[in-house]
Structures are given as C-alpha cells and as structure tokens.
Design a protein around this motif. Structure first.
Motif, PDB file in Angstrom:
ATOM      1  N   ASP A   1      28.136  20.321 -24.217  1.00 11.72           N
ATOM      2  CA  ASP A   1      28.717  20.200 -23.030  1.00 11.72           C
ATOM      3  C   ASP A   1      29.262  21.400 -22.540  1.00 11.72           C
ATOM      4  O   ASP A   1      30.169  21.090 -21.845  1.00 11.72           O
TER       5      ASP A   1
ATOM      6  N   GLU B   1      17.066  23.234 -20.643  1.00  6.94           N
ATOM      7  CA  GLU B   1      17.227  21.909 -21.714  1.00  6.94           C
ATOM      8  C   GLU B   1      16.015  21.458 -22.181  1.00  6.94           C
ATOM      9  O   GLU B   1      15.837  21.298 -23.328  1.00  6.94           O
TER      10      GLU B   1
ATOM     11  N   LYS C   1      28.238  26.039 -10.002  1.00  6.87           N
ATOM     12  CA  LYS C   1      28.759  25.022 -10.715  1.00  6.87           C
ATOM     13  C   LYS C   1      28.525  23.506 -10.067  1.00  6.87           C
ATOM     14  O   LYS C   1      28.640  22.465 -10.635  1.00  6.87           O
ATOM     15  N   ASP C   2      28.368  23.755  -8.818  1.00  5.37           N
ATOM     16  CA  ASP C   2      27.995  22.569  -8.168  1.00  5.37           C
ATOM     17  C   ASP C   2      26.847  21.734  -8.435  1.00  5.37           C
ATOM     18  O   ASP C   2      26.509  20.397  -8.378  1.00  5.37           O
TER      19      ASP C   2
ATOM     20  N   ARG D   1      20.856  22.979 -10.964  1.00  5.75           N
ATOM     21  CA  ARG D   1      20.788  21.954 -11.515  1.00  5.75           C
ATOM     22  C   ARG D   1      19.345  21.877 -11.925  1.00  5.75           C
ATOM     23  O   ARG D   1      18.914  21.577 -13.080  1.00  5.75           O
TER      24      ARG D   1
ATOM     25  N   GLN E   1      18.088  22.309 -16.308  1.00  4.66           N
ATOM     26  CA  GLN E   1      17.292  21.052 -16.627  1.00  4.66           C
ATOM     27  C   GLN E   1      16.051  21.548 -17.335  1.00  4.66           C
ATOM     28  O   GLN E   1      15.640  21.029 -18.442  1.00  4.66           O
TER      29      GLN E   1
ATOM     30  N   MET F   1      25.923  21.302 -11.754  1.00  4.44           N
ATOM     31  CA  MET F   1      26.142  20.934 -13.125  1.00  4.44           C
ATOM     32  C   MET F   1      27.069  19.641 -13.133  1.00  4.44           C
ATOM     33  O   MET F   1      27.692  19.206 -12.337  1.00  4.44           O
ATOM     34  N   ARG F   2      26.777  18.838 -14.247  1.00  2.32           N
ATOM     35  CA  ARG F   2      27.652  17.834 -14.741  1.00  2.32           C
ATOM     36  C   ARG F   2      28.918  18.015 -14.562  1.00  2.32           C
ATOM     37  O   ARG F   2      29.481  18.956 -14.823  1.00  2.32           O
ATOM     38  N   GLU F   3      29.836  17.045 -14.359  1.00  5.43           N
ATOM     39  CA  GLU F   3      31.132  17.209 -14.300  1.00  5.43           C
ATOM     40  C   GLU F   3      31.767  17.417 -15.509  1.00  5.43           C
ATOM     41  O   GLU F   3      32.887  17.920 -15.782  1.00  5.43           O
ATOM     42  N   ASP F   4      31.169  16.842 -16.549  1.00  3.19           N
ATOM     43  CA  ASP F   4      31.675  17.048 -17.897  1.00  3.19           C
ATOM     44  C   ASP F   4      31.332  18.304 -18.521  1.00  3.19           C
ATOM     45  O   ASP F   4      31.653  18.232 -19.651  1.00  3.19           O
ATOM     46  N   MET F   5      30.485  19.061 -17.993  1.00  2.00           N
ATOM     47  CA  MET F   5      29.897  20.282 -18.336  1.00  2.00           C
ATOM     48  C   MET F   5      31.035  21.431 -18.254  1.00  2.00           C
ATOM     49  O   MET F   5      31.423  21.548 -17.215  1.00  2.00           O
TER      50      MET F   5
END
Length: 854
Positions: free
Chosen positions: A60, A545, A95-96, A538, A542, A98-102
């Motif tokens: 994360d 990953e 950063k916008d 984003r 993706q 990316m996932r909030e928890d990253m």
C-alpha cells in the motif's frame, strides 16, 4: 543522514522507535546489502544469483523518485529554512490518481543547497512532515550531472539535436557520464533506505534517472519498478549517435513498465531496442510487451494531463478576476494571440514572431487590432544557446514593434519576467487563440491549461462581458512536433518551420466563425477534462500492478556486470542441468534415447564454421555406438548436407528438414514422413518470395526439398519485419488451398508441409521402442529454438503414458536461460558439448569395465 541501524526511517521520523510493526503490511526493512539469496537447489550454478522469496503481503505504498522533490524552500530573515508543498509540481498532483490508503514517499533533490551539518536535521523534518527523502548531491557533482550530462548530452539529443559541432550538443564527455552514474547511485541508496522490496512500488521519472532501474534491479531482483519519460525519445538514427546508447537502453529494460507520452516516442524506443539489442516486441490484448530474458517489459503510451481542480481554484481567486479586468481594459478592441514558452532553442519563439511579422505585412487591416503576447519563462538550462535565443527574440520583437507599432499600440508584447500563476491564467482567459509552435517538445501542457481557462466561470464571464449561457470558444494553433498534438484533434496543426503555414493558421484562427470556435473548444474540453493528471497516474499505476503481477511465481537470477546487469526470470520448475545428475541417471538406465538439435546446440549460433568438429564427431560416435543408446540428430538442414557431415557416424540416426526425412542409421535408406505430399505449391510460393527478396535488400531464399525459407537476417530489421508480415499474409492468401503451413521464426518466414515438425521424430521413436517391447527409461532432448519446443512437448507429454518406463528419467534441456517447455537449461553450446562428453566418457568407462570382466 539517520543511521541505517533503525528498521525504518518513516517510523523513526514519526517517533516510533521501539515498535517495528505496521498496520495492514509487514514493516519495510532498511536494506544495507543486496536483497538476493542464492537458490539452494541450484548449487552447481555458482555464478547465478536468485532473488529472495516473494512476500504475500499486499502493498500500500509507492515511492516516487525524480530529480527534484515537490517542495518549495524559504528562508526567513534569521536564515532559518522552511518548506512548503509545491502545488505546481506534477509529482504532487499525481497523488490524486492514487487510492486514499496508498502511502506516497518522495525521493529527490532540493532546490536549496543544504550545508552538510544541517542535512541530518533537514532530512528528519522532511521525512516527518512531508514523507520526503532528500538526495544530497555535492554542488560540483550536481553541475556535471544536471547541467553537464543531462542538459548538454541527453536533453539536446532527445530533442533531435545531433552533436555535429561543439556548439550543437557538445562532444561526449566521459567525466559527465561518470557524474551521471554517481548521482543515480546516490538516488539508489536513498531508495534502499526506505523500500520494502516485496511490497512497495517504485515510480522513476524522466531522463535524469535513466540508469536507476539497473541499480535497483541489481539489489532487488523482484523490485516493482515503473519508469516514465517526460521528454521525447528520438528516432534510432539520432539516438545511435550516443556513445552510451546500449547502457541506457538496457537500464530502461530493467523496469517492468516504461511510459511514453505518444506512440511516436514509444515506436522510436522499440526500434532502438530492435536495431541495437536485437529485441522484438509483441502487441497482445492492447498492450505492447518486450521479451527480455524471460521478463516482459510493458510499454505504456499515455500523455500526461493537468490538475483541473487546482486550475479552477486559481480561476476563482479575486486577484485573477482583477487581473482579467486589467487586461480587458489594456487590450480593449484588440484580439490577443498568446504564446507561453520557455526561453530555449526548441520552443520556436523566433519562428512564431516571424509568422506574426508576416501576418501584419500581408494583412494591413489587422494592424492595431491584433496583438501577440509572448510570455517567455526562464530557461531551465543555461549556456550560449539560451543567450542567443534571448538576444534573437528581443531583436525580432523590437523590429516588429518599430515597423508596425504606433502610439498606444505594440503588435508584440514580450513578457520575459517571472509571472505568478494567476497572472498567466488571466492571459489565457482573454486570449482569442493560443499558439504553441515548439520545434520539438515532450508534452507541453500549455494548450490544456488554455482550454480549461477559456471554459472560465460565472465571475470571469461577467468580467469580460460574456453571456453566461453562451457556448465557450477557443482556438489552438499547435506544432506537429509536440507530445500533446495527437490528442488535440480540433487544433490547427502546423509545421513551425513553415512560416507561411503558421501565418495562415494564425489568420484562420482569427477569422473562423463563432460556431467553429465553439465546436473546436467543446471537443478539446471534453478530452482535457476527462484525461487529467489523476487519470494519467491512475492508469499508469494500474498497468504497473498488472506488469508486476507474475513476479511472485517466477525465480529470478541476476547476471552480468555493471550496466550490463539484467535479471533472468524463469518458471520455478526450470533449473540448470547438473552434469553429475544426468550422468548418475545415465549410469543406472538401460534403454536410452538422445535427441539433439544441431545449429545453436552442437555448433555456436552465428559461427563462421558450421561443419561438425572432430571432437563432436567422436562424441556422437561414442554415444551412438553404445547398444543401450538410440541417438538422433534432428535438424532443419537438408539430408544431403547431414549425410556428408556425419558419414563417419555409422550408428547415428539423422532427421532432416525438421523430421520430414528420417534415417535410423548409416546402413538404412532415408525414409519419408507419412505426411508426404506433392510440392506443386513451390511453383506458387517461390515467385512470391523472389518478389520480396528483390525489394528487401539483405534478404535471401533458402530452398529445401520440402520447404522454402525467406530469411531477412541481414536486412534492415524494421523494414524486414514489415516485409515479413506482408509476405506471410501474401503466402497465406495464395496457398490457402494447399496442404502447407506458413510460419514466422527468428528473422525468417517458412513454408512447409502441414504437420511436419521435430515432434514427429520423438513420436516415432517412442512408438517404435514400445512396439519392440523396450520401454525407454532415459530420454535426453536438447535444442535451442522454437522448432525444438515440439520435441520437448512430446517427450514431456509421454511421461505418464505407456511408451515410457514408469521410472523413466526425462531431461528436456534448452540452450540458454529463456522461457521454454523444457525443464532444464545449459548456458551455451560449450556446456552442451561438455555434458555430452561426460556421458560419452561414462559409456567408454562402462565398455572398458565390461571388457575387463572377460
């Protein structure tokens, strides 16, 4: 800097000195040595290094690495240094997406020079407050690295400037290259301090850090690594002039995902990989991948976007509205053409000014009614070329204003002082047309900003007197040679070198109908608003990953030295063939079969001498003379050649032309495959191949008894590949009703009878031995290319079948560490010969022992 004896710098900064656990994931460790371990089951390969076992913990966190941190520094009157986020930095804006928890950690340089005594304190503050890790570069080293290698060599070359003279790109300076490597190593050390290699992603940005992937991959074979190039990538003809061209290419290929703004840039990179490294790429399900030592390096093509909400917040500022009102009054009854460019040689400012001069000459009615506002941002580099551009720009502006200006009217307004962002935004709002005529640029987000600003808001509409219900309008004139050009389908695209064309485009932008301006604006606004910086980030993450998804199921070895280092990624069941292991199996078995390819297996690929050596003949004779052995040489060569070369091997079986012809031993006749058919199709295929040979310099036709091969090994790789695809389609079309197959191989196109492959030899051998009641308990099959995979498939598939002994030992071995159906590999031809010599020596020893008994 903080001691590495702490397990994690981030927890250290937050005050967690004693707790070394994190929620949701294993706590990242600080690495002081390379994170690779020797593979226990591969002890015989002492030169091979295998990466450590994969973690099952979900990551994360992402580490963003760039030349500069997204921070601004300020010193107060007492000299105390403070830092704030740089909201204009792309690294911060992404950063916008990316996932909030990253969690995001930044690594880069500071704009402010920090004294050595203060570096530890500053590092702790930045880590605690911003999660930023500063890389401290000594000033002399930074000058050589940034202003030297980056700006004197890479930046001009990537913008298509050949180093023809010392003034154009300069001569290659090895000391600058060494400085570049040194700085990249410093960045690698900083990554090592914070990374958890099994969990974290690393995203490296731009040409300043092109060799960083190698330094990171060398320390952690399974590092999850993406790279995005924000500049153009030149064509191979330009790039090949760089003395360290291969080093940079191989370094980039140590990333898992490489991103480019446009297909042109990606195509140039792929062409360089093909021409200089001999690599080919494939497009599968919409993604482009390069196979590199068992790893698939993915290619991402996506232009970066802008931070729309930030832009809109500035549009809402009261000072923006005030500035717009001021400019409205300043340019009352005048149409504003706007240019916003850095003051450097690639932005084409002087060409734009010449077009403006020509516009006023050809259209006298526009004098006094049209103004070109040219905002010239300070150059990011420095040197003689920047001074020349500045002098030329100022001289041209002065000439135009003296020629066409009058009291209260200057046709060109040059703004060469720094502007605050809201001031620049105000110019966007009042401009009738934006001109971006760079002669070469990586992306250039000026047109995107202009579109959003022209969309405006209610207050600005009121300020400039627009009906709030009316459709918005804008016009863009953009160079063909900038990265954003392909995505702006409604822009007027121009060749900036063609002054006449730019002049016509400027004139058309002024006289176009309101409906057309609205239509063009609507099309652009729809694209820009949906492809912002968050969408870009984003999408890249993706794909990263996805590109790293198979890391956990592969074994990795690091091979090579220095910048030639690369990682070989293989299936866990794929291992090096131990001579001791196979000799042991050989000794305890009685019914053995040995299937050997020739080219690339028994003789080095590309070797001038292709005939077998006396040592090879001796080894094959020794193996085939053993009554417990059946030895077959399975080759793509014709039977006449094989007969001549191996005439002294009485007991050696030969299979020619991939198994179409088979001769069990020297005392028998050549047998033809049961798939035999007529060869009338050759009369159709050969003229077609001859046509492509005549039009493809360096290509040849190889005529066999059963096949025709078109080889383009010595042709231009790009043109040869293109011609091969055309030839394959052409042959498939004209031979659609014939019992043949058309296949592509390594730089060749082959036409041969359907169903003929080397697997037929293995199938026949297994069937024959089963019919004789002699079930094989030992099979060795060795090959090096795609044609040998058919043999591997047959013998591996027979493992649990009736044709083999239940305790059969099967050794399918390929040459080199690469993806294969084989379960074993040996590094090269020399190791194959040594292994066969070991088996032959065992045969001789056993024969001698048997003789001694009598």
């Amino acid at each position: 800097m903080v001691s590495r004896s702490y397990s994690n710098l981030l927890d250290l900064a937050s005050g967690n000195f004693h707790s070394f656990s994190r929620e949701k994931k294993r706590f990242p460790r600080v690495a002081t040595v390379t994170g690779v371990l020797s593979e226990l089951e591969d002890d015989n390969n002492s030169n091979s290094v295998c990466s450590d076992a994969p973690s099952s913990i979900t990551q994360d966190r992402i580490i963003i690495v760039a030349n500069q941190l997204p921070l601004k520094s300020h010193r107060n009157s007492s000299g105390k240094l403070s830092f704030t986020w740089d909201n204009d930095s792309l690294l911060l804006q992404l950063k916008d997406g990316m996932r909030e928890d990253m969690e995001v950690v930044y690594i880069g340089c500071l704009q402010e020079q920090i004294e050595p005594l203060d570096q530890e304190d500053v590092s702790l503050r930045l880590l605690e407050n911003f999660k930023c890790v500063p890389a401290y570069i000594p000033p002399e080293l930074f000058t050589k690295y940034y202003h030297g290698f980056c700006k004197q060599h890479l930046w001009p070359l990537f913008h298509y400037m050949l180093p023809l003279t010392p003034d154009l790109g300069g001569r290659f300076d090895r000391s600058l290259w060494q400085a570049y490597l040194s700085v990249n190593k410093i960045f690698a050390d900083k990554v090592m301090e914070v990374i958890s290699p099994d969990d974290d992603f690393v995203w490296v940005h731009d040409y300043h850090l092109m060799v960083l992937p190698t330094f990171l991959r060398k320390r952690f074979n399974r590092v999850k690594l993406g790279f995005f190039l924000h500049s153009p990538f030149p064509s191979s003809e330009i790039y090949r002039t760089l003395p360290v061209r291969n080093e940079l290419l191989r370094a980039l290929l140590n990333a898992d995902l490489i991103g480019f703004h446009t297909f042109d840039y990606a195509r140039h990179f792929l062409s360089c990989c093909s021409r200089m490294l001999g690599l080919s790429y494939q497009s599968k399900r919409g993604t482009i991948g390069l196979e590199y030592y068992g790893r698939t390096v993915s290619i991402k093509i996506l232009p970066v976007g802008i931070h729309i909400s930030q832009l809109q917040s500035i549009l809402n500022l009261p000072e923006t509205q005030t500035k717009v009102a001021e400019l409205r009054d300043q340019f009352l009854d005048q149409k504003v053409l706007l240019g916003v460019d850095d003051m450097d040689i690639f932005k084409g400012i002087s060409l734009k000014l010449l077009a403006m001069e020509q516009l006023l000459q050809q259209h006298p009615e526009k004098r006094g009614r049209v103004v070109l506002v040219q905002i010239a941002n300070p150059a990011r580099g420095r040197g003689k070329d920047v001074q020349e551009v500045q002098c030329e720009t100022e001289a041209t502006v002065k000439r135009i204003n003296e020629m066409f200006g009058r009291p209260g009217y200057s046709p060109v307004v040059l703004i060469d002082k720094p502007l605050q962002f809201f001031e620049r935004i105000a110019y966007y709002v009042i401009a009738e047309c934006c001109l971006v005529t760079a002669v070469r640029d990586g992306m250039n987000l000026i047109p995107y900003e202009y579109i959003i600003c022209r969309q405006g808001n209610a207050k600005l509409n009121e300020t400039i007197g627009l009906d709030p219900l009316a459709a918005k309008k804008s016009m863009l004139v953009v160079s063909e040679f900038i990265g954003c050009s392909p995505s702006l389908s409604g822009a007027i695209r121009v060749n900036p070198w063609n002054i006449d064309a730019v002049t016509e485009a400027m004139d058309y932008a002024l006289i176009a109908s309101e409906a057309e301006k609205q239509m063009r604006h609507e099309k652009h606004h729809k694209y820009v608003s949906t492809h912002d910086v968050a969408y870009w980030a984003r999408s890249f993450i993706q794909d990263l990953e996805r590109a790293c998804g198979d890391h956990v199921r592969k074994r990795c070895w690091g091979i090579g030295f220095g910048l030639g280092f690369r990682v070989v990624a293989l299936d866990p069941s794929f291992k090096k063939l131990s001579t001791e292991h196979i000799v042991s199996a050989y000794k305890r078995t009685k019914n053995r079969a040995i299937l050997l390819d020739y080219d690339g297996t028994m003789v080095q690929p590309g070797s001038i001498r292709t005939t077998p050596s006396q040592e090879t003949i001796k080894t094959l004779n020794s193996l085939s003379s053993d009554p417990k052995n059946i030895v077959f040489l399975v080759s793509g060569k014709d039977r006449k050649t094989l007969t001549e070369w191996f005439s002294s091997c009485d007991d050696l079986g030969l299979a020619a032309e991939h198994g179409y012809f088979i001769r069990p031993n020297d005392g028998t006749e050549w047998e033809t495959s049961s798939l035999a058919s007529g060869f009338e199709w050759k009369q159709i295929a050969e003229p077609v191949m001859r046509l492509y040979t005549e039009t493809t310099d360096g290509s040849t036709i190889e005529t066999k008894e059963t096949a025709l091969v078109w080889n383009y090994q010595f042709a231009d790789p790009d043109f040869g590949s293109c011609q091969a695809k055309e030839l394959m389609e052409h042959l498939e079309s004209v031979l659609a009703n014939d019992p043949v197959s058309v296949k592509t191989g390594q730089q060749l196109v082959e036409v041969k009878p359907q169903g003929v492959n080397k697997g037929l030899v293995a199938e026949r051998l297994l069937t024959t031995m089963q019919e004789k009641g002699k079930l094989l308990d030992f099979i060795l099959c060795v090959g090096d290319d795609r044609s040998d995979e058919d043999m591997f498939e047959v013998i591996i598939g027979a493992k649990d079948g009736p044709a083999l002994s239940p305790v059969a030992e099967i050794f399918a071995c390929t040459v080199g560490q690469k993806p294969s159906k084989a379960k074993y590999y040996l590094d090269d031809t020399a190791e194959i010969i040594r292994m066969l010599d070991g088996l032959a020596a065992t045969t001789s020893d056993q024969t001698a022992s048997s003789t001694a008994l009598f």
